[in-house]
Write an enzyme that holds these catalytic residues in place. Structure first.
Site, PDB file in Angstrom:
ATOM      1  N   HIS A 107       2.584  -5.334  -4.356  1.00 53.02           N
ATOM      2  CA  HIS A 107       1.433  -5.976  -4.236  1.00 53.02           C
ATOM      3  C   HIS A 107       0.134  -5.282  -4.793  1.00 53.02           C
ATOM      4  O   HIS A 107       0.159  -4.049  -4.837  1.00 53.02           O
ATOM      5  CB  HIS A 107       0.893  -5.951  -2.722  1.00 53.02           C
ATOM      6  CG  HIS A 107       1.565  -6.798  -1.896  1.00 53.02           C
ATOM      7  ND1 HIS A 107       1.582  -6.660  -0.390  1.00 53.02           N
ATOM      8  CD2 HIS A 107       2.585  -7.759  -1.979  1.00 53.02           C
ATOM      9  CE1 HIS A 107       2.350  -7.752   0.339  1.00 53.02           C
ATOM     10  NE2 HIS A 107       2.983  -8.281  -0.619  1.00 53.02           N
TER      11      HIS A 107
ATOM     12  N   ASP B 280       4.252  -8.849   5.184  1.00 54.48           N
ATOM     13  CA  ASP B 280       5.146  -9.348   4.140  1.00 54.48           C
ATOM     14  C   ASP B 280       6.532  -8.857   3.982  1.00 54.48           C
ATOM     15  O   ASP B 280       6.529  -7.373   3.703  1.00 54.48           O
ATOM     16  CB  ASP B 280       4.253  -9.453   2.866  1.00 54.48           C
ATOM     17  CG  ASP B 280       4.698 -10.208   1.832  1.00 54.48           C
ATOM     18  OD1 ASP B 280       5.723 -11.051   2.134  1.00 54.48           O
ATOM     19  OD2 ASP B 280       4.524  -9.901   0.418  1.00 54.48           O
TER      20      ASP B 280
ATOM     21  N   THR C 252       0.892  -1.239   0.165  1.00 57.24           N
ATOM     22  CA  THR C 252      -0.038  -0.007   0.059  1.00 57.24           C
ATOM     23  C   THR C 252       1.015   1.199   0.030  1.00 57.24           C
ATOM     24  O   THR C 252       1.750   1.448   0.704  1.00 57.24           O
ATOM     25  CB  THR C 252      -1.006  -0.140   1.276  1.00 57.24           C
ATOM     26  OG1 THR C 252      -1.408  -1.344   1.378  1.00 57.24           O
ATOM     27  CG2 THR C 252      -1.988   1.111   1.127  1.00 57.24           C
TER      28      THR C 252
ATOM     29  N   MET D  97       0.702  -2.721   4.072  1.00 58.74           N
ATOM     30  CA  MET D  97       0.213  -3.019   5.245  1.00 58.74           C
ATOM     31  C   MET D  97       0.669  -4.346   5.368  1.00 58.74           C
ATOM     32  O   MET D  97       0.701  -5.064   4.462  1.00 58.74           O
ATOM     33  CB  MET D  97      -1.408  -2.780   4.792  1.00 58.74           C
ATOM     34  CG  MET D  97      -2.224  -3.618   5.693  1.00 58.74           C
ATOM     35  SD  MET D  97      -4.015  -3.441   5.315  1.00 58.74           S
ATOM     36  CE  MET D  97      -4.302  -4.142   3.739  1.00 58.74           C
TER      37      MET D  97
END
Length: 381
Positions: free
Chosen positions: A208, A305, A183, A302
């Site tokens: 992501h 990971d 994010t 967020m």
């Protein structure tokens, strides 16, 4: 006990069916309060004027004023964390990337609406993203001009640290950069990669992002940067001056040795940290096959990971950095890496490229316990 009030949500989408669908998902979650649903920009303005929402779900492809124009012209005046929920058309993907670079927090594909399915379950990913967006630090980074890619002067780059390009090209070729983001990563990667010189080390990136959007993102980055940037394909060789972006979707990207050097392999696998591709999976492969000549950087995002495997890179002698809180849209992944001791230092986004370039071939300095910007690696991480 003080409880946080519900998150006020405004849904903006020209599809009446999707507005009803997402509204039902929002109403099913007690952490949300639906401010309203708008079919176009004018209706959205009215809702915002009457009761300002905490977060917005925004479609890109709308009549009259599209979502990108609305974001740039309206939301920029009074920033409200915005999550793009868009169809995966080629035009929509390009506009969505522009929206992310203009300040949108996250992008998600529109879920399939099938009669009889669990609406709460189908909309769960959107709700998770909206919850994260509530606490996002909205960044304003501008919109670099594509025409500058091959002709821009690195010495005059307005945000480039002074030491960002003082490197040895032959040493660069023997090094690998590995970068993870989620994010807020579209803005962060645009800033970082635009500061890398054309002869930067081979670079692999996991951002992501849903399937269908990463190719448009890579193309846009390629227009902005001196390094070549493209979406990775199975078997691509790592080489100096090339940035390979993991495709969004159903495969992990890992680095493996080949007869001609290191290459990327796209393979199936279960999600790791709820993500596929996963930063942790990519970092672990780099630690196994490229160490110790590797620098890992974990950017805004967020969750967790990348936090664990960044520690693997550090353990095998690589250099590891995490984006600091002040410059992160969501300080989740970098914070997890910092708390775990996986990152040797916290670095502001504008300084990250210079720090990474300066790390090449230089052994990490001692990390005193009392230095809050340097933390020893925890055992067992």
């Amino acid at each position: 006990m003080i409880t946080e009030r519900p998150i006020r949500v405004l849904i903006i989408d020209d599809s009446a069916l999707f507005r009803r669908f997402l509204a039902q998902g929002i109403k099913s979650d007690p952490e949300f309060e639906l401010v309203g649903t708008a079919a176009n920009a004018e209706q959205a303005r009215q809702f915002i004027g009457i009761r300002r929402p905490d977060v917005i779900s925004l479609d890109i492809e709308m009549p009259q004023m599209d979502g990108l124009t609305f974001l740039k012209e309206e939301i920029s005046k009074d920033p409200i964390p915005t999550v793009i929920v868009s169809s995966q058309t080629s035009n929509g993907a390009r506009a969505t990337i522009e929206a992310l670079q203009a300040g949108a927090v996250d992008v998600l594909p529109k879920p399939q609406m099938v009669a009889g399915q669990d609406i709460a379950g189908i909309t769960s990913q959107i709700r998770v993203s909206l919850k994260a967006a509530r606490h996002a630090h909205i960044q304003s980074v501008g919109d670099p001009r594509p025409a500058q890619r091959r002709t821009m002067s690195t010495a005059n780059h307005p945000t480039a640290p002074a030491n960002a390009y003082s490197s040895n090209p032959s040493q660069n070729a023997r090094w690998v950069f590995a970068i993870g983001a989620s994010t807020g990563g579209v803005q962060a990667l645009g800033t970082l990669l635009a500061q890398l010189p054309a002869d930067a080390p081979p670079t692999v990136v996991v951002q992501h992002m849903p399937e269908g959007f990463t190719n448009a993102f890579a193309r846009r980055l390629n227009d902005m940067c001196q390094v070549e940037v493209r979406e990775a394909q199975h078997g691509d060789l790592l080489r100096q001056g090339l940035v390979l972006l993991a495709p969004g979707g159903e495969r992990h990207m890992v680095v493996r040795p080949s007869p001609n050097g290191l290459c990327v392999v796209l393979n199936e696998g279960e999600p790791v940290c709820y993500s596929r591709p996963s930063v942790d999976v990519m970092f672990a492969s780099v630690a196994n096959y490229a160490a110790p000549n590797v620098t890992g950087a974990l950017l805004t995002g967020m969750g967790r990971d990348g936090a664990q495997s960044l520690g693997m890179i550090r353990r095998v002698g690589g250099r590891t950095f995490a984006q600091d809180e002040a410059s992160s849209v969501v300080w989740g992944m970098p914070a997890a890496a910092w708390e775990a001791g996986s990152a040797e230092s916290l670095v502001s986004l504008n300084n990250m490229a210079g720090v990474m370039m300066s790390s090449i071939g230089i052994a990490p300095p001692p990390l005193p316990e009392e230095n809050i910007f340097s933390r020893p690696l925890r055992k067992g991480i």
